[in-house]
Design a protein around this motif. Structure first.
Motif, PDB file in Angstrom:
ATOM      1  N   ILE A   1       0.827  -1.166   0.139  1.00 33.98           N
ATOM      2  CA  ILE A   1       0.049  -0.075   0.082  1.00 33.98           C
ATOM      3  C   ILE A   1       0.917   1.260   0.002  1.00 33.98           C
ATOM      4  N   ARG A   2       0.366   2.024  -0.708  1.00 34.39           N
ATOM      5  CA  ARG A   2       1.205   3.409  -0.712  1.00 34.39           C
ATOM      6  C   ARG A   2       0.506   4.541   0.016  1.00 34.39           C
ATOM      7  N   LYS A   3      -0.814   4.801  -0.219  1.00 34.99           N
ATOM      8  CA  LYS A   3      -1.472   5.772   0.562  1.00 34.99           C
ATOM      9  C   LYS A   3      -2.656   5.267   1.233  1.00 34.99           C
ATOM     10  N   TRP A   4      -3.162   5.870   2.333  1.00 40.73           N
ATOM     11  CA  TRP A   4      -4.158   5.642   3.076  1.00 40.73           C
ATOM     12  C   TRP A   4      -4.586   6.801   3.806  1.00 40.73           C
ATOM     13  N   ASN A   5      -5.896   6.975   4.360  1.00 43.10           N
ATOM     14  CA  ASN A   5      -6.255   8.151   5.121  1.00 43.10           C
ATOM     15  C   ASN A   5      -7.232   7.631   6.378  1.00 43.10           C
ATOM     16  N   PHE A   6      -6.689   7.163   7.488  1.00 42.29           N
ATOM     17  CA  PHE A   6      -7.611   6.851   8.468  1.00 42.29           C
ATOM     18  C   PHE A   6      -8.857   7.579   8.911  1.00 42.29           C
ATOM     19  N   ASP A   7      -8.683   8.680   8.764  1.00 40.86           N
ATOM     20  CA  ASP A   7      -9.568   9.763   8.801  1.00 40.86           C
ATOM     21  C   ASP A   7     -10.796   9.546   8.232  1.00 40.86           C
ATOM     22  N   ASP A   8     -10.571   9.075   6.853  1.00 41.72           N
ATOM     23  CA  ASP A   8     -11.844   8.990   6.080  1.00 41.72           C
ATOM     24  C   ASP A   8     -12.373   7.366   5.919  1.00 41.72           C
ATOM     25  N   ARG A   9     -12.061   6.786   7.046  1.00 42.17           N
ATOM     26  CA  ARG A   9     -12.782   5.236   7.164  1.00 42.17           C
ATOM     27  C   ARG A   9     -14.055   5.415   6.943  1.00 42.17           C
ATOM     28  N   THR A  10     -14.984   4.195   6.575  1.00 41.18           N
ATOM     29  CA  THR A  10     -16.143   4.147   6.527  1.00 41.18           C
ATOM     30  C   THR A  10     -16.874   2.945   6.915  1.00 41.18           C
ATOM     31  N   GLY A  11     -15.906   1.900   7.429  1.00 42.51           N
ATOM     32  CA  GLY A  11     -16.350   0.608   7.951  1.00 42.51           C
ATOM     33  C   GLY A  11     -17.605   0.871   8.720  1.00 42.51           C
ATOM     34  N   PRO A  12     -18.642  -0.155   8.759  1.00 40.45           N
ATOM     35  CA  PRO A  12     -19.739   0.098   9.724  1.00 40.45           C
ATOM     36  C   PRO A  12     -19.429  -0.239  11.110  1.00 40.45           C
ATOM     37  N   GLU A  13     -18.095  -0.692  11.610  1.00 41.42           N
ATOM     38  CA  GLU A  13     -17.514  -1.069  12.955  1.00 41.42           C
ATOM     39  C   GLU A  13     -17.227   0.140  13.762  1.00 41.42           C
ATOM     40  N   PHE A  14     -16.935   1.173  12.730  1.00 38.31           N
ATOM     41  CA  PHE A  14     -16.379   2.638  13.248  1.00 38.31           C
ATOM     42  C   PHE A  14     -17.698   3.363  13.793  1.00 38.31           C
ATOM     43  N   GLN A  15     -19.056   3.197  13.251  1.00 41.46           N
ATOM     44  CA  GLN A  15     -20.203   3.850  13.781  1.00 41.46           C
ATOM     45  C   GLN A  15     -20.435   3.385  15.093  1.00 41.46           C
ATOM     46  N   ARG A  16     -20.050   2.286  15.701  1.00 43.03           N
ATOM     47  CA  ARG A  16     -20.707   1.799  16.960  1.00 43.03           C
ATOM     48  C   ARG A  16     -19.796   2.187  18.041  1.00 43.03           C
ATOM     49  N   ASP A  17     -20.673   2.667  19.101  1.00 35.13           N
ATOM     50  CA  ASP A  17     -20.043   2.889  20.379  1.00 35.13           C
ATOM     51  C   ASP A  17     -19.496   1.820  21.174  1.00 35.13           C
ATOM     52  N   ASP A  18     -20.240   0.603  21.089  1.00 39.26           N
ATOM     53  CA  ASP A  18     -19.900  -0.626  21.963  1.00 39.26           C
ATOM     54  C   ASP A  18     -18.658  -1.358  21.639  1.00 39.26           C
ATOM     55  N   ARG A  19     -17.952  -0.692  20.630  1.00 36.92           N
ATOM     56  CA  ARG A  19     -16.916  -1.816  20.254  1.00 36.92           C
ATOM     57  C   ARG A  19     -15.661  -1.252  20.503  1.00 36.92           C
ATOM     58  N   GLY A  20     -15.297  -0.312  21.222  1.00 32.79           N
ATOM     59  CA  GLY A  20     -14.219   0.252  21.864  1.00 32.79           C
ATOM     60  C   GLY A  20     -13.400   0.903  20.787  1.00 32.79           C
ATOM     61  N   GLU A  21     -12.170   1.235  20.922  1.00 32.97           N
ATOM     62  CA  GLU A  21     -11.456   2.163  20.136  1.00 32.97           C
ATOM     63  C   GLU A  21     -10.719   1.127  18.667  1.00 32.97           C
ATOM     64  N   TYR A  22     -10.491   1.915  17.753  1.00 34.40           N
ATOM     65  CA  TYR A  22      -9.951   1.149  16.410  1.00 34.40           C
ATOM     66  C   TYR A  22      -8.743   2.396  16.219  1.00 34.40           C
ATOM     67  N   LEU A  23      -7.608   1.930  16.506  1.00 32.00           N
ATOM     68  CA  LEU A  23      -6.466   2.695  16.038  1.00 32.00           C
ATOM     69  C   LEU A  23      -5.484   2.322  15.164  1.00 32.00           C
ATOM     70  N   LEU A  24      -5.006   3.073  14.065  1.00 32.19           N
ATOM     71  CA  LEU A  24      -4.362   2.324  13.165  1.00 32.19           C
ATOM     72  C   LEU A  24      -2.690   2.826  13.494  1.00 32.19           C
ATOM     73  N   ASP A  25      -2.021   1.668  13.553  1.00 38.47           N
ATOM     74  CA  ASP A  25      -0.519   1.599  13.904  1.00 38.47           C
ATOM     75  C   ASP A  25       0.435   1.193  12.994  1.00 38.47           C
TER      76      ASP A  25
END
Length: 144
Positions: free
Chosen positions: A84-108
């Motif tokens: 992968i050359r480019k990515w932008n974690f701020d523009d993620r759209t997955g449904p799991e990111f919309q749920r408050d009960d799943r904890g945090e997702y952080l890109l490392d």
């Protein structure tokens, strides 16, 4: 039987992109980016590219299937080596990111070394071992 796909994402800087999960009452752990194959996906590879777009707004180039396992839920998980050359974690759209009960997702972004892999709690443990062994054999490197 449900199938899952995961992208072992290697960057041009010879780092590995991993998702760190932080959930209440559980020690932080890391997973390889990916998710379930949907009926609308033309192939596992198409599902993988969709997941990378959803989870990190990135465009990956799949190199090859590296490993597959059966997880604790009886699902087959396919782990693909990808670059992968480019990515932008701020523009993620997955449904799991919309749920408050799943904890945090952080890109490392971690160095692509056996020491760095050993320093994180990468799950499942089997894929952590597979990656360290592949590194020791010189099979993982940036080629983007």
């Amino acid at each position: 039987m449900k199938q899952r796909v995961r992208a072992i994402l290697i960057t041009p800087d010879n780092t590995l992109l991993l998702m760190r999960r932080v959930r209440p009452g559980i020690a932080p752990y890391w997973v390889i980016i990916g998710g379930g194959v949907e009926d609308t996906d033309a192939s596992r590879e198409d599902a993988l590219l969709r997941e990378v777009r959803e989870e990190i707004a990135g465009e990956a180039k799949i190199t090859r299937l590296l490993h597959q396992i059966e997880n604790a839920q009886g699902e087959t998980e396919f782990f693909y080596l990808a670059h992968i050359r480019k990515w932008n974690f701020d523009d993620r759209t997955g449904p799991e990111f919309q749920r408050d009960d799943r904890g945090e997702y952080l890109l490392d972004e971690i160095p692509l070394t056996t020491e760095a892999l050993a320093s994180v709690n990468l799950l499942p443990e089997e894929i952590s071992n597979v990656l360290r062994e592949a590194l020791e054999r010189g099979e993982l490197h940036a080629t983007v």
